[in-house]
Motif scaffolding. Structure first.
Motif, PDB file in Angstrom:
ATOM      1  N   ILE A 123       0.835  -1.208   0.000  1.00 28.69           N
ATOM      2  CA  ILE A 123       0.000   0.000   0.000  1.00 28.69           C
ATOM      3  C   ILE A 123       0.870   1.259   0.000  1.00 28.69           C
ATOM      4  O   ILE A 123       0.546   2.226  -0.673  1.00 28.69           O
ATOM      5  CB  ILE A 123      -0.987   0.025   1.181  1.00 28.69           C
ATOM      6  CG1 ILE A 123      -1.916  -1.189   1.126  1.00 28.69           C
ATOM      7  CG2 ILE A 123      -1.845   1.286   1.151  1.00 28.69           C
ATOM      8  CD1 ILE A 123      -2.727  -1.398   2.383  1.00 28.69           C
ATOM      9  N   LEU A 124       1.945   1.240   0.758  1.00 29.32           N
ATOM     10  CA  LEU A 124       2.851   2.397   0.755  1.00 29.32           C
ATOM     11  C   LEU A 124       3.426   2.623  -0.643  1.00 29.32           C
ATOM     12  O   LEU A 124       3.526   3.752  -1.108  1.00 29.32           O
ATOM     13  CB  LEU A 124       3.972   2.210   1.777  1.00 29.32           C
ATOM     14  CG  LEU A 124       3.553   2.377   3.240  1.00 29.32           C
ATOM     15  CD1 LEU A 124       4.693   1.982   4.173  1.00 29.32           C
ATOM     16  CD2 LEU A 124       3.100   3.801   3.520  1.00 29.32           C
ATOM     17  N   LYS A 125       3.763   1.533  -1.321  1.00 30.15           N
ATOM     18  CA  LYS A 125       4.278   1.636  -2.691  1.00 30.15           C
ATOM     19  C   LYS A 125       3.187   2.200  -3.611  1.00 30.15           C
ATOM     20  O   LYS A 125       3.441   3.092  -4.418  1.00 30.15           O
ATOM     21  CB  LYS A 125       4.736   0.260  -3.178  1.00 30.15           C
ATOM     22  CG  LYS A 125       5.380   0.270  -4.538  1.00 30.15           C
ATOM     23  CD  LYS A 125       5.845  -1.123  -4.923  1.00 30.15           C
ATOM     24  CE  LYS A 125       6.405  -1.112  -6.339  1.00 30.15           C
ATOM     25  NZ  LYS A 125       6.778  -2.450  -6.782  1.00 30.15           N
ATOM     26  N   ARG A 126       1.969   1.681  -3.479  1.00 32.13           N
ATOM     27  CA  ARG A 126       0.850   2.161  -4.300  1.00 32.13           C
ATOM     28  C   ARG A 126       0.583   3.640  -4.030  1.00 32.13           C
ATOM     29  O   ARG A 126       0.284   4.404  -4.939  1.00 32.13           O
ATOM     30  CB  ARG A 126      -0.407   1.327  -4.004  1.00 32.13           C
ATOM     31  CG  ARG A 126      -1.640   1.782  -4.772  1.00 32.13           C
ATOM     32  CD  ARG A 126      -2.849   0.952  -4.436  1.00 32.13           C
ATOM     33  NE  ARG A 126      -3.375   1.277  -3.114  1.00 32.13           N
ATOM     34  CZ  ARG A 126      -4.319   0.581  -2.506  1.00 32.13           C
ATOM     35  NH1 ARG A 126      -4.834  -0.485  -3.068  1.00 32.13           N
ATOM     36  NH2 ARG A 126      -4.744   0.945  -1.324  1.00 32.13           N
ATOM     37  N   GLY A 127       0.711   4.033  -2.765  1.00 30.40           N
ATOM     38  CA  GLY A 127       0.440   5.415  -2.376  1.00 30.40           C
ATOM     39  C   GLY A 127       1.303   6.441  -3.062  1.00 30.40           C
ATOM     40  O   GLY A 127       0.902   7.590  -3.240  1.00 30.40           O
ATOM     41  N   LYS A 128       2.499   6.024  -3.468  1.00 30.60           N
ATOM     42  CA  LYS A 128       3.414   6.946  -4.154  1.00 30.60           C
ATOM     43  C   LYS A 128       2.878   7.374  -5.521  1.00 30.60           C
ATOM     44  O   LYS A 128       3.213   8.430  -6.013  1.00 30.60           O
ATOM     45  CB  LYS A 128       4.795   6.306  -4.310  1.00 30.60           C
ATOM     46  CG  LYS A 128       5.514   6.163  -2.989  1.00 30.60           C
ATOM     47  CD  LYS A 128       6.836   5.450  -3.151  1.00 30.60           C
ATOM     48  CE  LYS A 128       7.498   5.258  -1.790  1.00 30.60           C
ATOM     49  NZ  LYS A 128       8.712   4.458  -1.874  1.00 30.60           N
ATOM     50  N   SER A 129       2.042   6.524  -6.112  1.00 32.09           N
ATOM     51  CA  SER A 129       1.528   6.854  -7.450  1.00 32.09           C
ATOM     52  C   SER A 129       0.012   7.024  -7.517  1.00 32.09           C
ATOM     53  O   SER A 129      -0.505   7.587  -8.471  1.00 32.09           O
ATOM     54  CB  SER A 129       1.945   5.765  -8.443  1.00 32.09           C
ATOM     55  OG  SER A 129       1.394   4.523  -8.048  1.00 32.09           O
ATOM     56  N   SER A 130      -0.714   6.562  -6.486  1.00 39.04           N
ATOM     57  CA  SER A 130      -2.188   6.549  -6.573  1.00 39.04           C
ATOM     58  C   SER A 130      -2.839   7.903  -6.344  1.00 39.04           C
ATOM     59  O   SER A 130      -3.906   8.176  -6.875  1.00 39.04           O
ATOM     60  CB  SER A 130      -2.768   5.554  -5.555  1.00 39.04           C
ATOM     61  OG  SER A 130      -2.638   6.060  -4.235  1.00 39.04           O
ATOM     62  N   ARG A 132      -4.245   8.600  -3.701  1.00 45.28           N
ATOM     63  CA  ARG A 132      -5.336   8.352  -2.763  1.00 45.28           C
ATOM     64  C   ARG A 132      -4.965   8.891  -1.389  1.00 45.28           C
ATOM     65  O   ARG A 132      -3.894   8.609  -0.866  1.00 45.28           O
ATOM     66  CB  ARG A 132      -5.639   6.847  -2.675  1.00 45.28           C
ATOM     67  CG  ARG A 132      -6.404   6.338  -3.862  1.00 45.28           C
ATOM     68  CD  ARG A 132      -6.627   4.846  -3.839  1.00 45.28           C
ATOM     69  NE  ARG A 132      -7.071   4.326  -2.557  1.00 45.28           N
ATOM     70  CZ  ARG A 132      -7.413   3.051  -2.379  1.00 45.28           C
ATOM     71  NH1 ARG A 132      -7.367   2.198  -3.373  1.00 45.28           N
ATOM     72  NH2 ARG A 132      -7.793   2.638  -1.193  1.00 45.28           N
ATOM     73  N   SER A 133      -5.891   9.632  -0.787  1.00 43.77           N
ATOM     74  CA  SER A 133      -5.626  10.231   0.529  1.00 43.77           C
ATOM     75  C   SER A 133      -5.505   9.177   1.631  1.00 43.77           C
ATOM     76  O   SER A 133      -4.939   9.431   2.674  1.00 43.77           O
ATOM     77  CB  SER A 133      -6.729  11.226   0.885  1.00 43.77           C
ATOM     78  OG  SER A 133      -7.976  10.561   0.989  1.00 43.77           O
ATOM     79  N   ASP A 134      -6.041   7.961   1.379  1.00 42.22           N
ATOM     80  CA  ASP A 134      -5.994   6.924   2.413  1.00 42.22           C
ATOM     81  C   ASP A 134      -4.777   6.013   2.271  1.00 42.22           C
ATOM     82  O   ASP A 134      -4.651   5.032   2.991  1.00 42.22           O
ATOM     83  CB  ASP A 134      -7.287   6.102   2.414  1.00 42.22           C
ATOM     84  CG  ASP A 134      -7.592   5.421   1.081  1.00 42.22           C
ATOM     85  OD1 ASP A 134      -7.049   5.848   0.045  1.00 42.22           O
ATOM     86  OD2 ASP A 134      -8.385   4.467   1.088  1.00 42.22           O
ATOM     87  N   ASP A 135      -3.865   6.314   1.366  1.00 44.72           N
ATOM     88  CA  ASP A 135      -2.650   5.511   1.199  1.00 44.72           C
ATOM     89  C   ASP A 135      -1.446   6.169   1.889  1.00 44.72           C
ATOM     90  O   ASP A 135      -0.433   6.466   1.285  1.00 44.72           O
ATOM     91  CB  ASP A 135      -2.347   5.296  -0.299  1.00 44.72           C
ATOM     92  CG  ASP A 135      -3.161   4.170  -0.916  1.00 44.72           C
ATOM     93  OD1 ASP A 135      -3.836   3.438  -0.171  1.00 44.72           O
ATOM     94  OD2 ASP A 135      -3.115   4.016  -2.149  1.00 44.72           O
ATOM     95  N   ASN A 136      -1.585   6.410   3.202  1.00 44.77           N
ATOM     96  CA  ASN A 136      -0.471   6.925   3.998  1.00 44.77           C
ATOM     97  C   ASN A 136      -0.316   6.031   5.224  1.00 44.77           C
ATOM     98  O   ASN A 136      -1.242   5.307   5.588  1.00 44.77           O
ATOM     99  CB  ASN A 136      -0.708   8.392   4.388  1.00 44.77           C
ATOM    100  CG  ASN A 136      -1.929   8.544   5.264  1.00 44.77           C
ATOM    101  OD1 ASN A 136      -1.939   8.126   6.423  1.00 44.77           O
ATOM    102  ND2 ASN A 136      -2.997   9.122   4.711  1.00 44.77           N
ATOM    103  N   LEU A 137       0.851   6.066   5.858  1.00 43.59           N
ATOM    104  CA  LEU A 137       1.180   5.113   6.921  1.00 43.59           C
ATOM    105  C   LEU A 137       0.149   5.066   8.042  1.00 43.59           C
ATOM    106  O   LEU A 137      -0.332   3.989   8.405  1.00 43.59           O
ATOM    107  CB  LEU A 137       2.574   5.414   7.486  1.00 43.59           C
ATOM    108  CG  LEU A 137       3.086   4.421   8.529  1.00 43.59           C
ATOM    109  CD1 LEU A 137       3.166   3.013   7.965  1.00 43.59           C
ATOM    110  CD2 LEU A 137       4.442   4.859   9.061  1.00 43.59           C
TER     111      LEU A 137
END
Length: 191
Positions: A123-130, A132-137
């Motif tokens: 999810i952290l990897k996805r968060g770098k490109s998505s 999405r506000s919910d993709d943080n630690l």
């Protein structure tokens, strides 16, 4: 056939659901995507965003209404693949009621098994490109705790109904897809 694709955040539910939907002519119902689309809704948008940003589940009354509306608009479809829904035992029971009203049923639940460390990393990897506000630690850690407490127990419900199949979610996308196709084929043969 109606299928539920299940797994922790980051397990690859959305990826697999899209593939299965296309290959089997199913309507892909993603509760996360539907919820994100509702962010522009004047009545519910702020509430939904608040829950999503904290990593909390959207209350049953809201999410069940969103899912019911989607099913109603797409009831002529061959079937559905549910991605990210149900997330609580109450939602699972409500989905069974909806299916029964439509003179159908959930025929298969596929659980993509993935440990929390791998889920967090993905999810952290996805968060770098998505974006999405919910993709943080912080939010991800909350989502994983909520999954463990409220969502994971649904597996017992579906296992008791004899429709649960498990797939190792650590495998490549291609291997997981191949395994899921094999499971679907086996279930269809038994009909």
């Amino acid at each position: 056939m109606n299928i539920v694709i299940f797994g922790s955040p980051g397990a690859g539910k959305g990826t697999q659901a899209k593939i299965i939907a296309v290959e089997h002519g199913l309507s892909h119902l993603s509760s996360g995507q539907l919820s994100r689309q509702m962010l522009n809704n004047k009545q519910l948008g702020k509430k939904i965003k608040g829950y999503m940003d904290k990593g909390e589940l959207i209350p049953n009354a809201i999410i069940i209404k969103i899912v019911k509306d989607y099913i109603e608009k797409n009831k002529r479809e061959k079937g559905f693949i549910f991605d990210g829904y149900p997330r609580t035992l109450g939602q699972a029971r409500e989905l069974d009621k909806l299916a029964k009203q439509s003179k159908t049923r959930i025929g298969l639940v596929i659980n993509l098994k993935l440990d929390q460390q791998e889920a967090l990393k993905r999810i952290l990897k996805r968060g770098k490109s998505s974006g999405r506000s919910d993709d943080n630690l912080k939010t991800i850690e909350t989502r994983l705790k909520v999954y463990k407490k409220l969502t994971e127990p649904i597996l017992g419900y579906y296992k008791a109904n004899g429709i649960l199949k498990e797939v190792d979610g650590r495998q490549s996308i291609t291997k997981i897809t191949k395994e899921i196709k094999k499971i679907i084929k086996e279930v269809e043969k038994k009909k």
